[in-house]
Structure formats: C-alpha cells, structure tokens
Design a protein around this motif. Structure first.
Motif, PDB file in Angstrom:
ATOM      1  N   UNK A 114       0.991 -47.896  10.092  1.00 43.54           N
ATOM      2  CA  UNK A 114      -0.301 -48.085   9.546  1.00 43.54           C
ATOM      3  C   UNK A 114      -0.853 -49.515   9.802  1.00 43.54           C
ATOM      4  N   UNK A 145      -1.152 -49.814  14.055  1.00 41.64           N
ATOM      5  CA  UNK A 145      -2.068 -48.802  14.846  1.00 41.64           C
ATOM      6  C   UNK A 145      -3.234 -49.031  13.920  1.00 41.64           C
ATOM      7  N   UNK A 146      -3.673 -49.235  12.724  1.00 41.53           N
ATOM      8  CA  UNK A 146      -4.951 -49.119  12.179  1.00 41.53           C
ATOM      9  C   UNK A 146      -5.836 -50.218  12.592  1.00 41.53           C
ATOM     10  N   UNK A 188      -5.559 -52.048  15.251  1.00 41.42           N
ATOM     11  CA  UNK A 188      -5.568 -52.330  16.813  1.00 41.42           C
ATOM     12  C   UNK A 188      -6.697 -51.329  17.484  1.00 41.42           C
TER      13      UNK A 188
END
Lengths: 292, 695
Positions: free
Chosen positions: A239, A242-243, A245
C-alpha cells in the motif's frame, strides 16, 4: 527450533513450487483482467477526448469522478459486481489450485510438472472446496460474533469513556485475527494431510486439521501467527509503495504494472511459504500422520 | 430611522425588581417634576438615585460602546437541577419599541416546547411518528408572567403557529399587552419558568450528566419595521421551531446567573464576572454577554478547560479529557479562522470566545453556533489527515460573522448564513490546510473542502427543484442542506471566479461595514455586490450583477458549457477552384496547407455566464477568447496554416457551478496515462483483495 526448521523447509519448498506460484499468479491476473480491462474501456469512453484527465495526473480527483455522472454509477455497479464475481472465482480457483500447490509442497525436494500440478489440483478439488467452504463459513460467523456484535453494541452505547469502545473494538479485531490464524492452521493442516491420502474426504481432513492444530497448538499457532503478521506487514508495504506512486509517463506506468505484479507474485509466494511451513511442521511432528 | 442617541437606552441591569416601569428619556421632564409635590420630590430622588445606579451599571462591561441598539435585554437567574434535568429560572427582560407604530402585543419564542410531543412542527418535519419517551420530552412551563407594574399577563397570552398553523405546536407565544406600546416606550416583563430538558440532544438537551442548554428561556421575536428586510408593513417576525432551520433574534445584552452542582464545569457565550460557592455543594456563576443574538451554555463534569490568546480575544476550549491530543488542532483551526475573517471581512469585536468539543454521548450538540460560544464535532483518535474537527470548528466559528454580527434571518434566507459561511469555511480550510487537501490530506487521497460542496450540488438529483430563495422549512425533497449550504457556496465561488478574489473580499468588507449588528436581507447583500462591482470594474459586467443572482440565487437552472467539436478542414479544394486562392497557392510552398480550424462551443445548461475559451494550436500558439456565454452555441473559426490541437472552456475551472467539467475540453490526443495508471492500480487492488478472501 521446530518452527525455524519449518520456516526454512517451507521456504525451500515454496521456491521449488515456483511453477505453481506462477500458475496462481497468472490465473489471478487473467481473472482480474477480465473485469478490469472492460472497465478501462468504459472509463476511456466516459472521458472521451476530454483533457480533464490532466487533473488526474496528481491523483484521484473526486470532482472529476462525480462529473462522470451516470457513467460513474455504471462503473460502480460494474466494479462491485465484478468484484463479487472475482471473489467467487477466486474462491473456486483457490480451492482448485491449492490442491496442486499442497501436492507440490508435500515433499521438500520434489519438483513437479505443470501436468502433475493440474492433475493434483483436479484430484483434490472437491475435498479442498469443502474444507475452504466450511472454514470460510466459520470465519464469517465468528467475525460477526467477535467483531460485528461488539461494534454494533458499542455504537448504540452512550459510554462515559470514548477510549473504552475504541479499546473494545481493537481487542475484538485482535481476537478475530487470532481466531483466523487458528482456522487457517486448521485448513492448512487439513489440506496438507488430504493430499497425502488416496481417498478424499473433507470432513476427515478437517478432523485431522483440528486435531493437529490443538495437539501441537503452541508451535503451530506461533508459526502461523508470525506468517500472518508478515503478510499484514507486506500488504501495508505494498500500500505504501503503490498507493502514492503516480507515474506520469508511459514507461512509468509500465514500470508500475511490472512492480505491482512482482509484489503480487511475492504475496503468492509468502502464502505458499505458509502452506509449505505447515506441511513441513506436520511432517516433523508425525510423518506418518496416523492421528486420524 | 430612529436616532438612538436621543433615546435613553435601557440596559438590562436597570430592570431591577424595584424599577420595572418603562423608562424613556423623552417621557419625563425633570423641571416639571421638581415643581410638583413632596411626594413627587421623593419620587424624583428615587429616580435620580436609580439613574445614578443606572449610569454606573449601564457602563459597558465588555465593549466600551454598545455595538448594537439595545432593543432587547435579559437578566436571568437559572438553576440547573441535575436530578430532574430541569432549569428553573427567573427572568426579567425588556423590549424597546423602536418603530413608529403603536404595538399591541409582544411575541416570544418558547422553543423548548418543540420537544413536547411527536406532533410538534419539529417532529412532524422529521417525520417521526414514534411516540416520545417521557425522558425524551422537553418543554418550558411558564409559572408567572407579569408586566413591569405587576399585572398578570398570562391570561392574555396564547400560543399560536404563524408558519404552519399546527395546533400541537407551542413554540411561539403571543402576549396581548394591556396597553399599546408607544414608539420609544419599553416593555418590561418578569417571568418565572421551568425548562425540562429532552434526553435526546437535538442541539439542546442532556445525555446522562452532559448538558447543552440552548433555546431554554422565553425570548423576544424581532419586531420588524416597514422597509426592513422585505417588510411591507411592520410586525413581529417570530417563527416556530423547525427541524431544518436555525434562528433569528435581536442582538441583546445578557446578565445571567447560573447555579450548578460544584463538580460541573460550565461554558457559556458570556464573560465570567463572578463565581461564588453557595456552600451547599453548588456554585453560582455570573456572566455578562453583550451584542449577541442568543445565550446558550453547557455543563459537564468531564470537561477539561484550555485557554489561549489570539490578539485581543481570549479563547476558551472545553474538551473531553480523552481528546487532549486534539487541543492544538482545535486552537489552530479557530485562530486561522479568526485571522482570515478579520483580514478579509472585518474585526471580531468581542474579547472572549468559548468553544466546545462535546463528548460522544453529547454529540447531538455538536456543530452548532451561538456566536460567542459554539460547538465543534470530533471523536477519539480521529486521524490527523481527516480535517473534520478543524472544518467544523472553522465553520461554526464563521457563524459569529454570518449570523452573529451580520444577523440575517436564518428562517427565511438560510443561504445567507449557511451558504455564505460555507463559502468562507471552504476558503479558510483550503487556504491553511492546502488548496487540494483542505478536507482530507493523505498520500492516497486528497480532497479539498470546496470540492465537497460542488460534489454535493452537482451530484444531487434534486438540484433543480427549487431555488435558493426559499424558507428553510419549505425546501422539498431533502434539498435544504444541498441548496442552502452547498449550492450557495458553489455559486459564490463562481461569482469570485468572475469578479476576482480581491473584489469578493471587498464586497464582504463593505457588507460588514454596512450591516454589522443589523439584520441584512438577501437584497441588501446584492446591493453591496452591485455597488462594489460597479466601483471596481465599472460597466464590465453591466449596470449591476442582478443577472448573476437572478440565475444562481433565484433561479433553478444549471450551468454547463461544453466543447462539442473541433475541426481542422484542409482548404485544398478551395485553393484549386478559386483563382483568388490560386494566387495565394502560387506563393505557398507545398507543405503550407491552409486550414479552416473551428472550435465549437455549446451552452448545454440554462445559466448564462461569461466564460473564457482557450484554444491551443499545433504550432504552439494559444488564443484566449472571451464569450458572454449567452447564445446556445458559439463557433470560433480560424483560417491559416495552424490547426487546433485542443480547446478548453473555462480553462481555470472558475465557473464552479458548471455541472460537468469533463465536457469543458477537447483534444486531438487525450492524455490516457492517468487512466492506464488507474487501471493498473485497480488490477493490483483486486488481486490483493481477492487473495485476502481466500484461504
């Protein structure tokens, strides 16, 4: 020592079972893409030739989403029904593919071909489906009793202290997490045992699972609890990565896709490690598994 | 218009038990009295001594000069009975007839009676058919009601329902006076009352040992004179208690003594003057409040009290002990609001301010304003990235201006307090907490405060059923909040987008200068807008801005400008056919093709606003066109070597009323990266989610 040995053996077994892991990952990507790609087409059509997508470069913009109007409602329905389909498909696929995985993991140095993997998956499917269904139903019921009921009770309670309900909910979640760890252990022992048997019976397997879990409770639980914490921490890490990014170039988006799929592959590997560790622990405790 | 300086303006402190006669300077002549009998001389001495006391007591305690005319004032002695959940009170109050009318009655709010049964207007409007438990009921019982001369006024008092004729509603009382009140005269009343508090807090009431006490005493309505707001004839403006409405009252002075058990911590909208321990486990607190339209208070043993200073304002925060980590957040919020509104609207005139963060059990009291006391809303361990407590604090504090100082009628024009205040709340939140993160500031999701308003308005299926020009209880289809808060804030942003931020600020500064401590109406606000826009921009927007308000405030139309198409047509065939163009062709190299480039813009909604259109060409040129936005469509045509690459209507999204930003632009080459990124993340999210659901 037993636990470390199980971890080590489980890890080795999971690496050996890489073909199975790839199959699980690929199936997951395929099934999710069946929902996500048409959704992407719908989103693309909804935005048409608009430049408002520039407003999304910095992240989600709720105003833009709401401006989708009817398209947003359609997308939401599509997403929710797609997710339901995926959970159902995922449940069935897990019951199927776990058969192959456990079969691969039952011997520490065994390498298995894809054909053998699918043969084992098919052979164990109904029994594994039974085990998964029963354990899932138990988890849902316990979730309702342990988390749902206290939360509902607290929300209607005019308690003097605000800390108390907060702590009660936290404890409820922790208890639920603990019970889930135990039930995972039961399911894993059951499946691990089942693949060694010619005759398939989910009830017998579950009997073994419960028996083995509580006969070797401390090492088994500790091992499972630690793996579950590793999984939770890994999910949080995902999370975190990736969150936020937000690549702004085509190459960046491709990199995001590759990294996210690698992370999911690792997640499947950790789960396989869990299966392997439980299998190893079972073999260490009683290789002949004549408990049932 | 009355000249207040010529009048003797009574202060509440003068209405002692021995001096309840209406007093007015032009009602007696000292020389005439001196010439009469000994009795009269004694009377004179009494009056002189009382006048001396008055001179002392009339001196302003909080502000040096009164900020508002002393039309009404109250002296109340109240005792909170925590056993019976009642407030027993004795009240002396006055009302001065500032009109040129002979007034035959007075009207008072009796708002606690809204909780008397499930048939009151309040409960009818919330469609609550379930009968109320005894503890859930509230009421205000008048035990004695007398005039200054001791005449019993109760026989001439009657409840009535001016708004809906509901016979079960007793939230407004009319008292026929024995004699009509002449212009300039004062009506003084003495009331013994008992207020039973409801257990389910709806702005007022109690929960266990928590009390928030508002609308708890009989309070005068507003006597409006002809020409004031929309009055064609003078009369009382005294509305019933409604589910979706707030209040309207004169700015008043309050001298309030509150007796509570010793362990209770009290917060009020007044300044604490004195605290005495009665020795029997109770204490009495004496408060003074000036120039505020209502007096509310709270009492709870669990409060922790914090104070901080901002310039001349002593700020007091009452907060549950378990939320101490939010103290700094709360003070920061209120100080930011003070700073921003002082700079852009006008000064906060009181030296004191109390705000309350009610505990969970008293959450029904949260998010309400009583000018110098207001309530925030929060909960234990609320993450820092969610700015809800800050937003509520900023909003409720803002009401000190939009309702408190600029005391519009919240019943009849709720947009003037809730809408204007929401506009300022959103500006403050996005200014101090981030342009895109005023409401939520998390790496995964950022939402500005102003987005919330626009989203609520744009996504409402009922956004066209009614205009903003509606009484608060008349909004159909649950549109009260959307219309009075969100739509208003959205069209105010639109207005700011058209006339500019500094002009907008100047409008509000002027609005403050003209209407502070008065009762402005919507037309008064519009007049200020018209004057300032004319002074600042001349005739750029026409002789006035009524065209804007007719469409946004008084209209139900939607605003939607769209780019319907863009063409780049090669003119080759024309070149071949025309001798004139043939001449041109001779001069053109082969690659210098001519194009007819067309930007097609449409007005899809009813609202017509001036908009900018930005057109970008393939050679990098940009043209900013202005369109009055009145026609149903407009084509911008360019002939030359350049082709249009993209078009944006309202490129800076200033027209926030536009219900669809997606169709505001068109390009030959849309940017798909965010969509691809979004899809990738959805795929990962689904994979992890499904994996978590499987064993």
């Amino acid at each position: 020592m037993k636990i470390f040995k199980a971890y080590e053996s489980g890890f080795r077994r999971s690496l050996n079972a890489w073909k199975g892991v790839v199959i699980v990952w690929f199936f997951s990507l395929l099934s999710v893409s069946l929902v996500a790609l048409p959704m992407k087409g719908a989103i693309k059509a909804a935005f048409g030739k608009s430049m408002v997508t520039d407003k999304l470069m910095g992240g989600l913009d709720v105003e833009v989403l709401v401006d989708l109007g009817a398209s947003l409602r359609i997308l939401t329905h599509f997403f929710s029904s797609g997710l339901f389909f995926l959970i159902l498909a995922g449940f069935l696929a897990n019951s199927f593919l776990a058969g192959g995985l456990f079969d691969t993991l039952k011997k520490s140095d065994n390498r298995i071909s894809a054909a053998e993997f699918f043969r084992a998956s098919a052979g164990n499917f109904w029994s594994f489906l039974g085990i998964s269904s029963i354990i899932s139903i138990i988890i849902i019921i316990i979730g309702f009793l342990v988390v749902g009921l206290p939360a509902g009770f607290i929300s209607n309670l005019h308690a003097d202290s605000e800390k108390t309900p907060y702590i009660i909910v936290l404890i409820s979640i922790l208890v639920f997490f603990t019970i889930v760890a135990i039930l995972n252990l039961v399911a894993d022992y059951a499946r691990s045992w089942q693949v060694t048997k010619e005759k398939k019976s989910c009830f017998k397997a579950l009997g073994f699972g419960f028996n083995r879990t509580f006969r070797t409770f401390f090492p088994s639980f500790l091992m499972m609890f630690i793996i579950m914490i590793v999984l939770v921490l890994f999910n949080l890490l995902v999370l975190k990565i990736l969150g936020p990014w937000r690549p702004v170039t085509g190459a960046g988006v491709l990199l995001l896709f590759i990294v996210s799929q690698l992370l999911f592959f690792v997640k499947v590997l950790i789960k396989t490690w869990r299966y392997g560790s439980v299998t190893s622990l079972m073999e260490q405790s009683n290789p002949d598994d004549n408990l049932v | 218009m009355l000249n207040l300086k010529k009048k003797f303006i009574p202060q509440i402190s003068q209405i002692g038990e021995d001096n309840l006669q209406p007093i007015c300077a032009d009602k007696f002549d000292l020389r005439e009295i001196l010439l009469t009998t000994d009795l009269m001389k004694k009377t004179l001495l009494t009056i002189l001594s009382l006048m001396f006391i008055n001179c002392v007591s009339n001196s302003q305690i909080i502000n040096r000069e009164p900020l508002s005319p002393r039309i009404t004032g109250y002296r109340i002695e109240a005792k909170l009975n925590t056993e019976s959940q009642t407030v027993v009170g004795y009240m002396e109050a006055f009302w001065v007839n500032y009109s040129s009318d002979m007034v035959r009655d007075v009207q008072l709010h009796m708002y606690m009676n809204a909780f008397k049964s499930n048939k009151t207007t309040l409960y009818s409007e919330i469609n609550s058919k379930a009968s109320l438990k005894e503890t859930e009921k509230g009421r205000i019982d008048i035990q004695t009601f007398t005039a200054a001369d001791g005449a019993n006024l109760l026989p001439s008092a009657q409840y009535f329902s001016p708004d809906d004729g509901n016979l079960h509603d007793s939230t407004v009382i009319q008292v026929i006076l024995p004699q009509a009140v002449k212009p300039g005269d004062t009506v003084s009343i003495k009331v013994n009352f008992e207020t039973k508090l409801p257990s389910r807090i709806r702005r007022t009431g109690y929960a266990d040992d928590y009390y928030f006490i508002a609308q708890w005493f009989p309070k005068f309505g507003v006597y409006e004179t002809t020409g004031m707001r929309y009055r064609m004839t003078s009369g009382w403006n005294c509305h019933q208690f409604h589910a979706h409405s707030e209040f309207y009252a004169n700015h008043s002075v309050y001298d309030v003594k509150i007796t509570v058990p010793n362990e209770y911590i009290v917060g009020t909208g007044g300044l604490l003057l004195d605290e005495t321990d009665s020795g029997d486990g109770e204490k009495t607190l004496t408060y003074r409040a000036e120039d505020i339209p209502d007096f509310a208070w709270t009492a709870w043993p669990g409060y922790k009290v914090f104070t901080e200073q901002w310039e001349h304002v002593k700020i007091t925060l009452l907060i549950p002990g378990e939320r101490l980590e939010q103290v700094e957040r709360q003070f920061t919020a209120v100080k930011n609001a003070l700073e921003y509104l002082t700079k852009n609207v006008g000064p906060y005139p009181w030296p004191h301010l109390t705000f309350v963060d009610p505990p969970a059990k008293g959450s029904g009291a949260g998010g309400m304003e009583y000018t110098t006391i207001f309530t925030s809303a929060s909960f234990f361990k609320i993450p820092v990235c969610f700015h809800v407590p800050e937003m509520v604090t900023v909003h409720e504090f803002g009401h000190a201006y939009f309702m408190g100082i600029l005391a519009s009628n919240e019943f009849e024009e709720p947009w003037m307090d809730e809408g204007i205040n929401s506009f300022w709340e959103e500006r403050i939140m996005d200014h101090y907490w981030g342009e895109n993160s005023g409401m939520i500031d998390n790496p995964l999701l950022r939402i500005s405060d102003k987005s919330i308003s626009r989203i609520s308005y744009v996504s409402s299926g009922s956004r066209q059923v009614v205009s903003n020009n509606e009484y608060s209880w008349n909004y159909p289809h649950h549109t009260y909040s959307m219309m009075s808060y969100q739509k208003t804030a959205t069209w105010l942003y639109t207005l700011m987008g058209i006339i500019g931020e500094e002009t907008t600020n100047e409008i509000f500064r002027e609005y403050y200068r003209r209407w502070a401590f008065k009762h402005p109406s919507g037309k008064d606000f519009i007049n200020v807008v018209n004057d300032i826009v004319r002074n600042t921009h001349g005739d750029e927007f026409g002789p006035d801005m009524n065209w804007f308000f007719d469409q946004t405030l008084y209209g139900t139309g939607i605003c939607d400008y769209k780019v319907s198409d863009l063409h780049n047509i090669k003119l080759e065939s024309a070149l071949k056919d025309s001798t004139l163009v043939d001449t041109l062709k001779k001069n053109l190299p082969a690659h210098d093709t001519l194009y007819k480039a067309v930007a097609c813009i449409e007005r899809a909604g009813e609202v017509m606003l001036p908009v900018d259109v930005l057109i970008h060409f393939t050679n990098g040129d940009e043209v900013l066109e202005s369109w009055d936005g009145k026609a149903r469509y407009k084509d911008f045509v360019y002939t030359g070597k350049r082709m249009i690459e993209w078009i944006k209507v309202d490129p800076e999204y200033k027209i926030r009323m536009d219900v669809n930003f997606i169709n505001n632009s068109m390009t030959q080459d849309p940017n798909r990266i965010p969509l691809r990124r979004f899809t990738n993340k959805i795929i990962s999210l689904m994979q992890f989610f499904v994996s978590a659901f499987t064993l």
